[in-house]
Design an enzyme around this catalytic site. Sequence first.
Site, PDB file in Angstrom:
ATOM      1  N   ASP A   1     -11.738  -5.225   0.942  1.00 38.83           N
ATOM      2  CA  ASP A   1     -10.273  -5.308   0.889  1.00 38.83           C
ATOM      3  C   ASP A   1      -9.951  -6.356  -0.174  1.00 38.83           C
ATOM      4  OD1 ASP A   1      -7.519  -5.078   1.661  1.00 38.83           O
ATOM      5  OD2 ASP A   1      -7.711  -6.895   2.846  1.00 38.83           O
TER       6      ASP A   1
ATOM      7  N   GLY B   1      -1.540  -4.749  -3.737  1.00 42.71           N
ATOM      8  CA  GLY B   1      -0.349  -3.922  -3.509  1.00 42.71           C
ATOM      9  C   GLY B   1       0.757  -4.089  -4.525  1.00 42.71           C
TER      10      GLY B   1
ATOM     11  N   CYS C   1      -8.605  -1.055   3.256  1.00 42.35           N
ATOM     12  CA  CYS C   1      -7.379  -1.385   2.537  1.00 42.35           C
ATOM     13  C   CYS C   1      -6.626  -0.086   2.261  1.00 42.35           C
ATOM     14  CB  CYS C   1      -7.767  -2.065   1.228  1.00 42.35           C
ATOM     15  SG  CYS C   1      -6.382  -2.400   0.126  1.00 42.35           S
ATOM     16  N   ASN C   2      -5.410  -0.013   2.755  1.00 42.37           N
ATOM     17  CA  ASN C   2      -4.589   1.193   2.534  1.00 42.37           C
ATOM     18  C   ASN C   2      -4.293   1.381   1.051  1.00 42.37           C
ATOM     19  OD1 ASN C   2      -3.241   1.970   5.462  1.00 42.37           O
ATOM     20  ND2 ASN C   2      -3.795  -0.166   5.296  1.00 42.37           N
ATOM     21  N   THR C   3      -4.034   0.258   0.368  1.00 39.24           N
ATOM     22  CA  THR C   3      -3.649   0.314  -1.044  1.00 39.24           C
ATOM     23  C   THR C   3      -4.799   0.830  -1.901  1.00 39.24           C
ATOM     24  OG1 THR C   3      -2.336  -1.658  -0.546  1.00 39.24           O
ATOM     25  CG2 THR C   3      -2.596  -1.079  -2.856  1.00 39.24           C
TER      26      THR C   3
ATOM     27  N   CYS D   1      -0.757  -1.785   6.229  1.00 34.82           N
ATOM     28  CA  CYS D   1      -1.573  -2.676   5.385  1.00 34.82           C
ATOM     29  C   CYS D   1      -2.459  -3.435   6.361  1.00 34.82           C
ATOM     30  CB  CYS D   1      -0.673  -3.634   4.616  1.00 34.82           C
ATOM     31  SG  CYS D   1      -1.564  -5.012   3.848  1.00 34.82           S
TER      32      CYS D   1
ATOM     33  N   HIS E   1      -3.624  -6.258   6.334  1.00 34.91           N
ATOM     34  CA  HIS E   1      -3.266  -7.668   6.554  1.00 34.91           C
ATOM     35  C   HIS E   1      -2.240  -7.827   7.689  1.00 34.91           C
ATOM     36  CE1 HIS E   1      -5.062  -8.511   2.622  1.00 34.91           C
ATOM     37  NE2 HIS E   1      -4.871  -9.796   2.819  1.00 34.91           N
TER      38      HIS E   1
HETATM   39  N1  DGL Z   1      -4.825  -5.148   2.887  1.00 37.40           N
HETATM   40  C1  DGL Z   1      -4.415  -4.249   1.868  1.00 37.40           C
HETATM   41  C2  DGL Z   1      -3.873  -2.957   2.421  1.00 37.40           C
HETATM   42  O1  DGL Z   1      -4.240  -2.545   3.483  1.00 37.40           O
HETATM   43  C3  DGL Z   1      -3.549  -4.684   0.753  1.00 37.40           C
HETATM   44  C4  DGL Z   1      -3.286  -6.047   0.484  1.00 37.40           C
HETATM   45  C5  DGL Z   1      -2.862  -6.349  -0.901  1.00 37.40           C
HETATM   46  O2  DGL Z   1      -1.729  -6.061  -1.300  1.00 37.40           O
HETATM   47  O3  DGL Z   1      -3.712  -6.892  -1.570  1.00 37.40           O
HETATM   48  O4  DGL Z   1      -3.075  -2.305   1.789  1.00 37.40           O
END
Ligand code: DGL
Length: 276
Positions: free
Chosen positions: A23, A56, A87-89, A200, A202
Site C-alpha cells: 500500500d 490517491g 490499496c483501492n487506489t 480506502c 487507511h
Molecule cells: N490506502 C490506499 C487506498 O486504499 C490509498 C492511500 C493513498 O492515497 O495513498 O486507496
Amino acid sequence: MKKKSSIINHQLSIRMLRVGVFDSGLGGLTIVKALTEVIKGAEIFYVADTKNAPYGEKTPEQILQYSLDVTRYLVEQHQIDGLIIACNTATSAAVKQIREAYSSLVVIGTEPGIKPAFEQTQTGKVGVLATPATLKGEKYQKLASDLSKKQEVTLFEQACPGLVEQIEKGEIDTEETRTMLENWLRPMRESDVDTIVLGCTHYPLVSEVIEHVMQRRLNLIHTGDAIAQYSLALSQEYGHLNEGDLDLKLYATGEISKESVKHIFGKVLKVETIVL
Ligand code: DGL
C-alpha cells in the site's frame, strides 16, 4: 489458472507460502492485520510506499509506476507466490497491468465494498469515502453504475483529499481530522445514510471518528476480513496447508509512524527502510 496452480502447488510442497502485500503507507496494515488472524505457515512481506504517499492524489500513470516498482521488488527480492494489493487506489490503476506483467503470480486486488453495502442498506442511502483517484477510476465508475442499474440506491460519493496524510501523521482524532470528516459527512448525516463504504484501506483507522461524527449506529464496510478469507481459500486451493508459524516483515520506502504500527498490531514491530 490450472498452470499457475500446478507451479505453486509444487513450490508450496517444499517451502512456506510467501505473500507480498503493499500500500502507499499504513492503510494496508489493516488488511495485514486481518490476514495475520487467519493465515498460518506463511511469510508476509509488507511494503509501505510512504515515499510516494498519498497515491490517491497522483495521476494514474504515477500510481501505475509506483505499483509496478513495488511489485518488482517483492517478486525479485522475496520470490513471492502471491500479491495482495492492499490499496483501492493502486488496484484501480494497476491490477490489470500487474497481472499481465507477472502472469504466474496470483494477484488479489482491493475494491470498495459497494456490493455488500447495496445488499445491507436499510434506508437505501449509501455513502462511499475514497481517494480522488479511486472515485475517478474506471473500475469504481463501472461497478457503481452496474449496481445502480440493478437496485435503486442513493449514493453519496465523497473524495477525501488530505485524510491519508492526516492518518500517516498519526492525527487520528485531532481537531483538524474531525473537522475534515465533519464537512464531508454532513450531507450523509442529514440524509439518513445508514451504510458507509470505507473505500480506502487507511480509513478503518478513523472509523471511530466517523461513527462519532455521524452520531448514529452505522454499518461501516471495509474489506480486510473478506480479503483475508479469500486469500486463505485461494492459497489452500494452491496447496497451502495453513499450519505453523507466521512471519511478518515490514518495509517502508520513507518515513512511517512506528506508534501507528504499534497501535494496529498491539506491539512494537521492526520496520526496515528500503530503496526500490
Ligand atoms: N490506502 C490506499 C487506498 O486504499 C490509498 C492511500 C493513498 O492515497 O495513498 O486507496
